[in-house]
Design a protein around this motif. Structure first.
Motif, short mmCIF file in Angstrom:
data_model
loop_
_atom_site.label_atom_id
_atom_site.label_comp_id
_atom_site.label_asym_id
_atom_site.label_seq_id
_atom_site.Cartn_x
_atom_site.Cartn_y
_atom_site.Cartn_z
N MET A 34 -8.08 8.92 2.56
CA MET A 34 -7.19 9.33 3.64
C MET A 34 -7.51 8.62 4.96
SD MET A 34 -8.57 13.21 4.49
CE MET A 34 -7.51 13.40 5.93
N PHE A 35 -8.73 8.12 5.10
CA PHE A 35 -9.11 7.46 6.35
C PHE A 35 -8.89 5.94 6.31
CE2 PHE A 35 -11.43 11.47 6.57
CZ PHE A 35 -11.10 11.87 7.85
N ALA A 36 -8.36 5.42 5.24
CA ALA A 36 -8.03 3.99 5.20
C ALA A 36 -6.92 3.71 6.21
CB ALA A 36 -7.58 3.59 3.80
N PRO A 37 -7.06 2.71 7.07
CA PRO A 37 -6.02 2.45 8.08
C PRO A 37 -4.67 2.10 7.48
CG PRO A 37 -8.07 1.32 8.64
CD PRO A 37 -8.24 1.84 7.25
N ASN A 38 -4.67 1.32 6.40
CA ASN A 38 -3.41 0.92 5.75
C ASN A 38 -3.16 1.87 4.58
OD1 ASN A 38 -1.37 -0.37 4.19
ND2 ASN A 38 -1.88 -2.33 5.16
N HIS A 39 -2.33 2.87 4.82
CA HIS A 39 -2.11 3.91 3.82
C HIS A 39 -1.50 3.35 2.54
CE1 HIS A 39 -1.94 7.33 7.07
NE2 HIS A 39 -2.88 6.42 7.33
N GLU A 40 -0.50 2.50 2.68
CA GLU A 40 0.18 1.96 1.51
C GLU A 40 -0.76 1.09 0.68
OE1 GLU A 40 3.25 3.28 4.28
OE2 GLU A 40 1.49 2.00 4.53
N ARG A 41 -1.60 0.33 1.33
CA ARG A 41 -2.51 -0.55 0.59
C ARG A 41 -3.53 0.27 -0.18
NH1 ARG A 41 -5.15 -5.24 3.99
NH2 ARG A 41 -2.93 -5.80 4.08
N LYS A 81 5.62 9.28 -0.53
CA LYS A 81 6.10 8.04 0.10
C LYS A 81 5.17 6.87 -0.19
CE LYS A 81 7.19 6.05 4.62
NZ LYS A 81 7.25 6.32 6.09
N VAL A 82 3.87 7.05 -0.01
CA VAL A 82 2.96 5.90 -0.13
C VAL A 82 2.65 5.54 -1.58
CG1 VAL A 82 1.96 6.21 2.17
CG2 VAL A 82 0.87 7.31 0.19
N PHE A 83 2.71 6.50 -2.48
CA PHE A 83 2.46 6.21 -3.89
C PHE A 83 3.75 5.88 -4.64
CE2 PHE A 83 -1.59 8.20 -3.01
CZ PHE A 83 -2.47 7.51 -3.83
N GLY A 84 4.88 6.35 -4.11
CA GLY A 84 6.14 6.06 -4.77
C GLY A 84 6.34 6.89 -6.03
N PRO A 85 7.42 6.58 -6.77
CA PRO A 85 7.77 7.40 -7.94
C PRO A 85 6.86 7.22 -9.15
CG PRO A 85 9.26 5.53 -7.72
CD PRO A 85 8.41 5.53 -6.49
#
Length: 273
Positions: free
Chosen positions: A123-130, A187-191
């Motif tokens: 959760m503390f990673a700056p780039n959530h999607e990455r 949203k960040v993990f997708g379907p």
């Protein structure tokens, strides 16, 4: 690195790494061992499974998984915390593989693990999607992803907002507390990941509010560095945090505090396509 390739989030990550390496986060991690045990139980890990603990810190979740006879790897970018993890694993006589590694750049092939865990880490990673993309990438189809993330409306969310009043976060940096919401994970993990979420509570207990703040100011990197960064307002920040602890404590009497902190326990299954 040229100006055209400068990544502001990478600079943020370097500052975060320094912050988490200050103090001794393993002292805080010791308090929240029950969260890792609970998450591993919710994930229903199978003995013999290959498991990755992302941002393992001092290896709470890695050790919990190893007790189930899983084949466990833990990664973290703070090597002093990995040393603490090695000490704990040796003391508890469990076999885990702890390595230096970054949640946003996991050095494993696709579909390497049956399950991937993270307790207040990714959760503390700056780039959530990455970070989300890397976690999903190394999980095999049909595998499990299990995350424990502080919620924005809980105590830790309030603590981070209080700190931000004195030391604003870098411009453009999204709150790590977003990981504590079902919508953001979707949203960040997708379907590709189907989630089940439960809201859980961990209670911090200290002799008094001042002891709580002193403990975090000594051991919890983000609090320690924020107080230092606040400069001549550092004492004011400590006082604000002390009042916050008192306000959130569920005990009425003076003295000991019991502070309920909510987190989202999220267990997902990665789809086959």
């Amino acid at each position: 690195m040229s100006a055209s390739t400068f990544d502001p989030l990478q600079a943020v990550k370097q500052r975060q790494q320094k912050a988490w390496g200050s103090g001794d986060y393993s002292a805080v991690a010791t308090l929240i061992v029950p969260v890792a045990e609970r998450l591993v139980d919710l994930a229903d890990l199978r003995s013999g499974s290959r498991v990755l603990d992302v941002a393992t810190g001092s290896a709470n979740a890695a050790i919990a998984a190893a007790r189930l006879q899983c084949d466990v790897v833990g990664v973290d970018y703070v090597e002093s915390l990995l040393e603490r993890g090695h000490e704990r694993a040796a003391a508890e006589r469990v076999d885990i593989d702890l390595r230096a590694g970054d949640a946003e750049e996991l050095a494993f092939p696709d579909a390497s693990f049956d399950a991937v865990l993270s307790v207040f880490g990714s959760m503390f990673a700056p780039n959530h999607e990455r970070a989300a993309g890397e976690i999903a990438r190394v999980t095999r189809p049909g595998g499990t992803i299990a995350l424990a993330s502080w919620t924005p409306d809980g105590f830790l969310g309030a603590l981070f907002r209080t700190v931000a009043e004195f030391v604003p976060p870098p411009s453009g940096l999204r709150s790590p507390m977003l990981w504590g919401t079902a919508d953001h994970l979707a949203k960040v993990f997708g379907p590709q990941v189907r989630w089940t979420h439960t809201t859980e509570t961990f209670t911090f207990r200290f002799p008094n509010a001042e002891a709580f703040v002193a403990y975090f100011a000594e051991h919890y990197g983000p609090t320690l560095t924020a107080i230092a960064a606040a400069g001549n307002r550092g004492q004011e920040l400590e006082s604000a945090l002390t009042e916050l602890v008192r306000a959130w404590s569920r005990l009425d009497e003076a003295g000991p505090v019991a502070v309920p902190a909510t987190y989202l326990a999220s267990v997902g299954v990665k789809g086959s396509a």
